[in-house]
Design a protein around this motif. Sequence first.
Motif, PDB file in Angstrom:
ATOM      1  N   ILE A 225       1.007  -1.256   0.028  1.00 15.31           N
ATOM      2  CA  ILE A 225       0.051  -0.653  -0.157  1.00 15.31           C
ATOM      3  C   ILE A 225       0.785   1.160  -0.194  1.00 15.31           C
ATOM      4  O   ILE A 225       0.458   2.297  -0.926  1.00 15.31           O
ATOM      5  CB  ILE A 225      -0.830  -0.201   1.204  1.00 15.31           C
ATOM      6  N   GLY A 226       1.845   1.548   1.063  1.00 20.55           N
ATOM      7  CA  GLY A 226       2.503   2.475   0.847  1.00 20.55           C
ATOM      8  C   GLY A 226       2.342   3.593   1.159  1.00 20.55           C
ATOM      9  O   GLY A 226       2.596   4.112   0.120  1.00 20.55           O
ATOM     10  N   ARG A 227       1.740   3.900   1.934  1.00 17.89           N
ATOM     11  CA  ARG A 227       1.746   4.976   2.960  1.00 17.89           C
ATOM     12  C   ARG A 227       2.360   6.333   2.321  1.00 17.89           C
ATOM     13  O   ARG A 227       3.690   6.005   3.932  1.00 17.89           O
ATOM     14  CB  ARG A 227       0.305   5.388   3.421  1.00 17.89           C
ATOM     15  N   SER A 228       2.834   6.832   2.068  1.00 14.42           N
ATOM     16  CA  SER A 228       3.953   8.103   2.620  1.00 14.42           C
ATOM     17  C   SER A 228       3.047   9.567   3.015  1.00 14.42           C
ATOM     18  O   SER A 228       1.925   9.893   1.388  1.00 14.42           O
ATOM     19  CB  SER A 228       4.654   8.419   1.922  1.00 14.42           C
ATOM     20  N   GLU A 229       3.960  10.525   3.640  1.00 13.28           N
ATOM     21  CA  GLU A 229       3.502  11.923   4.020  1.00 13.28           C
ATOM     22  C   GLU A 229       4.430  12.659   3.055  1.00 13.28           C
ATOM     23  O   GLU A 229       5.797  12.897   3.704  1.00 13.28           O
ATOM     24  CB  GLU A 229       3.023  12.076   5.059  1.00 13.28           C
ATOM     25  N   GLY A 230       4.415  13.630   2.352  1.00 17.36           N
ATOM     26  CA  GLY A 230       5.694  14.224   1.542  1.00 17.36           C
ATOM     27  C   GLY A 230       4.152  15.810   0.935  1.00 17.36           C
ATOM     28  O   GLY A 230       4.487  16.324   0.995  1.00 17.36           O
ATOM     29  N   VAL A 420      -0.693  13.100   1.385  1.00 16.97           N
ATOM     30  CA  VAL A 420      -0.510  11.649   1.240  1.00 16.97           C
ATOM     31  C   VAL A 420      -0.424  11.035   0.146  1.00 16.97           C
ATOM     32  O   VAL A 420      -1.250  11.257  -0.300  1.00 16.97           O
ATOM     33  CB  VAL A 420      -1.778  11.597   2.280  1.00 16.97           C
ATOM     34  N   ASN A 421       0.506  10.238  -0.487  1.00 16.48           N
ATOM     35  CA  ASN A 421       0.764   9.249  -0.959  1.00 16.48           C
ATOM     36  C   ASN A 421       0.962   7.874  -1.069  1.00 16.48           C
ATOM     37  O   ASN A 421       1.184   7.737  -0.260  1.00 16.48           O
ATOM     38  CB  ASN A 421       2.395   9.844  -2.373  1.00 16.48           C
TER      39      ASN A 421
END
Length: 825
Positions: A225-230, A420-421
Amino acid sequence: MKRERYDFRAIERKWQEKWDKSGAGRVGEDSGRPKYYALAMFPYPSGDLHMGHVRNYSIVDVIARYRRMAGYNVLQPIGWDSFGLPAENAAIKNRTRPDEWTRRNIARMRQQLQEMGMSYDWEREVTTCRPDYYRWTQWIFLQFYRHGLVYRKKAAVNWCPSCATVLANEQVVDGACERCETIVTKKDLEQWFFKITDYSERLLNDLDTLPDWPEKVKTMQRNWIGRSEGVEARFRVEGRPDEITVYTTRIDTLYGATYVVLAPEHPLARALVRGTEYEEPTLAFIEKTRHLNEIARTSAETEKEGLFIGAWCLNPLSGERLPLWIANYVLLEYGAGAVMGVPAHDERDFAFAGKYGLPVRRVILPPDLDSASRDEPLTAAYTGEGVMVNSMEFDGLPSPAAWEKMADKLVALNSGERKVNYRLRDWLISRQRYWGAPIPMLYCDFCGAQPVPESDLPVLLPADVVFRTGENPLAGSASFSHAICPVCGGPARRETDTMDTFMCSSWYFLRFCDPHNETAAFDRAKADYWMNVDQYVGGVEHAILHLLYARFLTKGLRDFGCTAVDEPFQSLLTQGMVCLDGAKMSKTRGNIVSPDEIIGRYGADTARLFILFAAPPERDLEWSAQGVEGCYRFLQRLWRLGSEFAARPAGAGETAAAVAAADPRARAMRRLTHATRKKVTQDLGERFNFNTAISAVMELVNALYLYKEEAGSSAAVAREGLESVILLLAPFAPHITEELWQTLGHRKSVHGEPWPVAEEAALRVESVTVVVQVNGKVRDRLEVPAEASGAEIEALAAARAEKYIQGRAVLKTITVPGKLVNFVV
């Protein structure tokens, strides 16, 4: 009279026929008992069971049989995940129809499962390639379509030239098709997608509601799923009105960017070189990259290649001119199809910059370096946190604080926004094959794409198809293609793609709740009674594909009001592989052991017992012919013991408890019987330690052999022990235990008996042996009453240790109740 010979063939055949006739696994809803839904991932009907199947299904059958005896209303169904490419390839190779090939294989595998003694509710059997099943797969597609969760678009997709079909990202392994291992290429096609990305956050967060899932599986799903905040930063193209959006999780390194890279497929890549000297080499590079799939392009082993395209963009904070490149490692589908190159603080960028001579600028100093080191050459990228340098007004700030301030400034300048990606991409379900559920969509020249009315379901697979390698048979079927538009009544054509087979396997557990319903996919009340699955068992290779899709469809169906559950599987067990000589059993390696061979020589009970005894279920199992022989010999010993005691009933009025109260030897034998009951119950009910449960039963059998030879041994105590063995072993070896139970005079099936519970009174011990130590060295042992207090034990131990202490001062006394006393002098 003794019956020495253990004729497993006659015994197993006898009970399989009786169970089949009586419908032994049949079950319905029952509000008076707790329900338990035990399910193994259903098989693809390839034609023969392998030892991996035997292990998987034996595990679940043991769980189901144990729960039934423990008072639960147990559902254990079976079915066939029967659509898929192998059947179509077999049709081409053998000149037969896929349905005929599949039907023969199902019949063969059904027979094998019955010979294994599996206690399925066979009346709930489902087959995904039957119209009465895929009608509802099509109905589910339409529900998601009507809720805006299905769409069609032209996309560059993974294409397997050998299978002549599209593959989802998850079906590409190391750049190759997971089925045939052909190198996967890219192809532009109109495809149908499920918007699984709309559920990214829920799919991620709800993993925390699954404490009974293996952590490794949850980690695999989290990573996928790979959630990242950028931050999405916008770089203006010099001399043009265009902007390039770059997503980054390291906005604190923005001043360290020395170039920007576009994906070769990015629309600006062609636009910026049009009519320039860079056009020809750029188009050649784009074409070259098209033949690489995204797995290969992003692999650490793939050489990173790029090309300057003669254009420039501007850093949104510093205004610095940055060269624009295209590179094979940047994908249009991830982020915004562009990345900023920060060689000083990204390993991939550092290697790329070194290869092409691009500048490297440090903007974060590690905590152990001072500012005088800010311009020293780097030998490797530094990816950690630190103090900002070469970053204008942000110099001197800790990098986490600078991250926040830079993000705020970009937002204030309208040059970026927080974002959020997710790594997860929408689920591509179109397949250019015949043997799958037809996608229930029509195309009208006037009305566009239209869903097939629910009243017209199922859209049936046609019979007038010709199978040729590399072609979609449905596209050549006139009877299938021609249809009527449900809106205007004019001519329309059917969608000729079929659905990914994971569509069929992502809801089958719901159909098992109500498999014969002709008016709905399943009755809501029945699904609410049985769901969710209490124990799901299958291979870890399905951690991403099947399990993620099943969770997604379940959440969608819950949102549509079709079911009450949000997660399909409460507890998950991923069993290990079956290996031979250290390698996984497989036809290609030639190290297969056939279940038919083992069953024919030793019987199903032996096969089940060995495969559950040889290793814990979550661990890989090394096949051992000696181990199989050992389990067979154990069952023969059990058979002889049962036959011997069949003619030795307990004395009139004599009970095991009464005998044990007066006889220490009987008391010890009875204590072991009930300790074994307790251990096996814990091993089955709490932790699935099947191997240690079987080992405990084996030890009890050994003890019974010794006890029965003792002078004055009690038939009642021995019989209680033997009956406990039979009851405890029943889930593992159902045939021999059923036969022995009847031999001992019981009329009811052993599998319908209550699970044997340990009596606390029988477990009680009168005395224990305590070790006496001085400075950790064993000096004596003493028998003390089990209920003796710590002070009493210490006093008794001190008397025994006095001659070893020899008047020295006792610095400390360490007492482990019921085990030891250690005097430190």
